[in-house]
Design a protein around this motif. Structure first.
Motif, PDB file in Angstrom:
ATOM      1  N   ASP A   1      -7.896  -1.138   3.175  1.00  0.00           N
ATOM      2  CA  ASP A   1      -8.755  -0.687   2.077  1.00  0.00           C
ATOM      3  C   ASP A   1      -8.496   0.801   1.848  1.00  0.00           C
ATOM      4  OD1 ASP A   1     -10.727   0.051   0.309  1.00  0.00           O
ATOM      5  OD2 ASP A   1     -12.400  -0.739   1.495  1.00  0.00           O
ATOM      6  N   GLU A   2      -7.865   1.120   0.738  1.00  0.00           N
ATOM      7  CA  GLU A   2      -7.503   2.521   0.466  1.00  0.00           C
ATOM      8  C   GLU A   2      -8.719   3.420   0.334  1.00  0.00           C
ATOM      9  OE1 GLU A   2      -4.136   3.141  -2.364  1.00  0.00           O
ATOM     10  OE2 GLU A   2      -4.326   0.970  -2.646  1.00  0.00           O
ATOM     11  N   HIS A   3      -9.879   2.836  -0.010  1.00  0.00           N
ATOM     12  CA  HIS A   3     -11.092   3.645  -0.218  1.00  0.00           C
ATOM     13  C   HIS A   3     -12.086   3.516   0.941  1.00  0.00           C
ATOM     14  CE1 HIS A   3      -9.592   4.288  -4.251  1.00  0.00           C
ATOM     15  NE2 HIS A   3      -9.496   2.979  -4.412  1.00  0.00           N
ATOM     16  N   GLY A   4     -11.725   2.737   1.958  1.00  0.00           N
ATOM     17  CA  GLY A   4     -12.584   2.562   3.119  1.00  0.00           C
ATOM     18  C   GLY A   4     -12.168   3.457   4.270  1.00  0.00           C
ATOM     19  N   SER A  13      -5.227   9.035   5.138  1.00  0.00           N
ATOM     20  CA  SER A  13      -5.197  10.324   4.453  1.00  0.00           C
ATOM     21  C   SER A  13      -5.206  11.483   5.441  1.00  0.00           C
ATOM     22  CB  SER A  13      -6.393  10.425   3.505  1.00  0.00           C
ATOM     23  OG  SER A  13      -6.407  11.664   2.837  1.00  0.00           O
ATOM     24  N   GLY A  19      -8.381   3.769   4.832  1.00  0.00           N
ATOM     25  CA  GLY A  19      -7.763   4.657   3.862  1.00  0.00           C
ATOM     26  C   GLY A  19      -8.011   6.123   4.194  1.00  0.00           C
ATOM     27  N   LYS A  20      -9.216   6.426   4.676  1.00  0.00           N
ATOM     28  CA  LYS A  20      -9.528   7.810   5.068  1.00  0.00           C
ATOM     29  C   LYS A  20      -8.694   8.236   6.270  1.00  0.00           C
ATOM     30  CE  LYS A  20     -14.277   7.670   3.320  1.00  0.00           C
ATOM     31  NZ  LYS A  20     -15.720   7.681   3.666  1.00  0.00           N
ATOM     32  N   ARG A  36       0.840  -1.192   0.000  1.00  0.00           N
ATOM     33  CA  ARG A  36       0.000   0.000   0.000  1.00  0.00           C
ATOM     34  C   ARG A  36       0.882   1.251   0.000  1.00  0.00           C
ATOM     35  NH1 ARG A  36      -3.213  -3.051  -1.555  1.00  0.00           N
ATOM     36  NH2 ARG A  36      -5.265  -3.572  -0.683  1.00  0.00           N
TER      37      ARG A  36
END
Length: 249
Positions: free
Chosen positions: A116-119, A126, A122-123, A6
């Motif tokens: 999970d980069e979009h879960g 970020s 991931g948030k 990742r």
């Protein structure tokens, strides 16, 4: 060492006291946070003091070595270069906010390698990156001279920071007149020899404060004539009295 699958990879580990992690580099950037313990990070040009509860950025392909002054409990982020702020092109020591401290620890403990980069994981990553990109820098850096004799001298002085280290003695040891020594040292480091020594002693004293030594004990060990003289020097370099650093673990 490979980073992981990742864009950000979290690692937590112990570097035992008096251990040196030999010079090495990575193809990714790193952010080191000393949750407990104190360390010194060295590159070809500079030496950074990193006390506990401070952090340091290490750019990709920057060769560096790490010295553990005592047991260092390190929480580290390995970060792909495309995620980095463009200003992170050299090592930078930073102050860690309470929010950053807790988020780094939480992420190190809970974020899986294949998050999970979009879960939600991931948030969280970020948000954490946004926070650590904006942490304030702190001037815990000592420049190394490039001249081999002066470089070796500085590394030797760092082993006994409380000694007097007279300029007349050291200029003779490296085969220079006092005048040429002063000019050469200032040219190569940007600091006078006396200011370099002062910063070195104050940075070492921050480590000692983190080790719960008293201000009086540190003043004596660092060669100051009184606690007041030490406190004045400390505030001159770091802008705050030594008591602001004492007692923080």
């Amino acid at each position: 060492m490979s980073k992981g699958p990742r864009p950000v990879h979290f690692r937590s580990y112990l570097i035992e006291s008096n251990t040196c992690v030999s010079p090495h580099l990575h193809e990714f950037a790193q952010f080191h946070f000393a949750r407990k313990g104190n360390m010194r990070l060295e590159t070809a040009d500079n030496c950074w003091i990193v006390p506990s509860h401070y952090g340091i950025w290490i750019p990709a392909y920057m060769e560096h070595a790490v010295w553990a002054m005592d047991d260092v409990f390190l929480e580290s982020l390995d970060i792909e270069t495309e995620l980095l702020d463009e200003t992170i092109s050299m090592c930078q020591a930073v102050t860690i906010s309470d929010v950053a401290k807790e988020l780094i620890h939480h992420a190190s403990e809970t974020i899986p390698e294949l998050y999970d980069e979009h879960g939600k994981d991931g948030k969280l990553v970020s948000v954490l990156l946004d926070i650590i990109f904006n942490l304030p820098q702190v001037d815990f850096v000592l420049p190394w001279p490039k001249n081999p004799a002066l470089n070796e001298m500085c590394r030797t002085i760092l082993e006994s920071p409380g000694a007097e280290h007279y300029i007349e003695i050291w200029s003779a040891k490296v085969g220079m007149s006092t005048r040429n020594f002063s000019r050469k040292f200032k040219t190569e480091t940007g600091l006078s020899f006396s200011l370099w020594k002062q910063k070195m002693r104050i940075f070492e004293s921050v480590i000692m404060l983190k080790q719960n030594k008293s201000v009086t004990t540190i003043a004596l060990e660092m060669g100051y004539s009184s606690t007041a003289a030490f406190s004045y020097s400390f505030k001159t370099i770091l802008g705050v009295p030594p008591t602001e650093y004492a007692g923080q673990s």
